[in-house]
Design an enzyme around this catalytic site. Structure first.
Site, short mmCIF file in Angstrom:
data_model
loop_
_atom_site.label_atom_id
_atom_site.label_comp_id
_atom_site.label_asym_id
_atom_site.label_seq_id
_atom_site.Cartn_x
_atom_site.Cartn_y
_atom_site.Cartn_z
N ASN A 1 -23.00 -20.96 -59.54
CA ASN A 1 -23.52 -21.60 -59.31
C ASN A 1 -24.40 -22.87 -60.16
O ASN A 1 -25.38 -21.65 -61.13
CB ASN A 1 -24.97 -21.63 -58.10
CG ASN A 1 -26.28 -22.74 -57.76
OD1 ASN A 1 -26.69 -24.16 -58.80
ND2 ASN A 1 -27.43 -21.89 -57.65
N GLY B 1 -27.48 -16.49 -57.47
CA GLY B 1 -29.52 -16.19 -57.27
C GLY B 1 -28.31 -15.41 -55.83
O GLY B 1 -27.31 -15.88 -55.33
N GLY C 1 -29.67 -16.97 -53.37
CA GLY C 1 -29.51 -18.39 -52.38
C GLY C 1 -27.88 -18.30 -52.57
O GLY C 1 -27.20 -17.97 -51.11
N THR C 2 -27.43 -18.25 -53.77
CA THR C 2 -25.49 -18.15 -53.25
C THR C 2 -24.77 -17.14 -52.95
O THR C 2 -23.96 -17.67 -51.87
CB THR C 2 -25.38 -18.64 -55.37
OG1 THR C 2 -26.02 -19.31 -56.01
CG2 THR C 2 -24.00 -18.99 -55.09
N ASP D 1 -25.99 1.68 -43.24
CA ASP D 1 -26.71 2.44 -41.60
C ASP D 1 -26.64 1.85 -40.72
O ASP D 1 -26.99 2.26 -39.81
CB ASP D 1 -27.65 3.58 -42.46
CG ASP D 1 -29.34 2.26 -42.67
OD1 ASP D 1 -28.83 1.42 -42.17
OD2 ASP D 1 -29.73 3.36 -42.74
N GLU E 1 -34.56 -18.25 -49.61
CA GLU E 1 -34.48 -19.25 -49.14
C GLU E 1 -34.95 -19.85 -48.11
O GLU E 1 -35.41 -18.97 -47.65
CB GLU E 1 -32.91 -20.16 -48.95
CG GLU E 1 -31.95 -19.59 -50.65
CD GLU E 1 -32.94 -19.80 -51.96
OE1 GLU E 1 -33.31 -21.01 -51.93
OE2 GLU E 1 -32.19 -19.96 -52.96
#
Length: 316
Positions: free
Chosen positions: A10, A66, A68-69, A216, A273
């Protein structure tokens, strides 16, 4: 034969630092024996689309951006029958997911980790028909992650989130909710909720690192009930700062599946996001769903930490 890699980045993430680091990153990856195909995202959803379209052609899918990516790439991988090994070179502002897996913040070092690291079978969270890598949440202090202007994030880093959060304190909205998990139900008014698979959320490390395992099959859930007076507010803040959740205003538990029904519309976030507006949510933990490269010590200690923690159910 060289290993085939799809490298997704990005260019707008964080302070756009990858523009000056791209050559170094590709050199490290190629030097590690990878045949690299590069894809630069142009807008929201691009990373998911390219992973779904071409992901199975590659042995590895590595992203830089980030959280979000990273969410978009992981969501795309969850749609594939054969999932390539994933890698993450953080380039965002906070990068909670990378921090939890001890992935270096220095991009060249993170690239070297792609070459030398171990594969960790990380859990993934499902939120209705969407996915998240480390957190889903609601409340004023989660909404700031996508309301905070990008230029603030670039200039101020983590501080930008808290500056924006302070603006929302007078507007904290209470939601009447019924929360169901493992045969238990709690019904109350809540101002904030976090369902996570991470030791860090918005830079805040809510739990002891030894208490959290990202493979887990369990979520860590933390909900803050309605704050009715200054004394309750102070007690809640003290509990969050000390990480001794000994106030009745904080409700905490672990579970692999959580259902939440609200009387009104609730704005959610997924990995920082916009997660949309929902009244009913079901979250499921998909254990060992995401094969991701990380620090060898993280992978090495997983079984030891699990044995030390024992059987964790309701930890209220």
């Amino acid at each position: 034969m060289k290993k085939k890699m799809l490298f997704i980045y990005n260019p707008m993430a964080g302070k756009e630092q990858i523009k000056n680091k791209l050559s170094d990153i590709i050199q490290v990856l190629c030097g590690g024996g990878f045949e690299v195909t590069i894809f630069a995202t142009q807008g929201k959803g691009d990373a998911t689309d390219i992973v779904i379209e071409r992901g199975e052609e590659f042995d590895y899918v590595v992203c830089s951006g980030g959280d979000g990516t990273m969410n978009e790439v992981a969501s795309g991988l969850m749609s594939l029958e054969r999932r390539p090994i994933c890698g993450y070179i953080p380039a965002g502002t906070v990068n909670d997911f990378a921090s939890s897996l001890k992935i270096p913040k220095v991009m060249k070092k993170a690239a070297k980790l792609i070459v030398d690291g171990s594969v960790f079978q990380c859990d993934m969270g499902q939120f209705n028909d969407r996915y998240f890598t480390y957190v889903s949440g609601f409340g004023a202090f989660t909404e700031v992650s996508y309301q905070t202007p990008q230029e603030w994030k670039n200039t101020l880093g983590k501080a930008a989130y808290f500056i924006e959060a302070l603006k929302h304190i007078p507007d904290i909205k209470t939601h009447h909710m019924k929360i169901t998990y493992d045969g238990n139900t709690i019904e109350d008014n809540f101002i904030l909720g976090l369902v996570s698979n991470s030791v860090s959320v918005a830079g805040y490390k809510a739990y002891s690192k030894m208490a959290i395992m990202m493979d887990d099959g369990l979520f860590e859930a933390l909900f803050i009930k309605e704050i009715r007076n200054p004394l309750e507010l102070q007690a809640t803040l003290n509990a969050l700062m000390s990480k001794k959740f000994d106030t009745e205003r904080i409700f905490r538990f672990s579970s692999s599946e959580i259902t939440i029904a609200s009387d009104d519309d609730v704005q959610w976030t997924l990995d920082g996001e916009d997660g949309g507006v929902c009244r009913e949510v079901t979250m499921k933990n998909h254990q060992y769903a995401l094969p991701i490269l990380c620090d060898k010590q993280v992978s090495k200690n997983v079984s030891q930490r699990y044995l030390q923690a024992g059987n964790r159910g309701n930890i209220n």
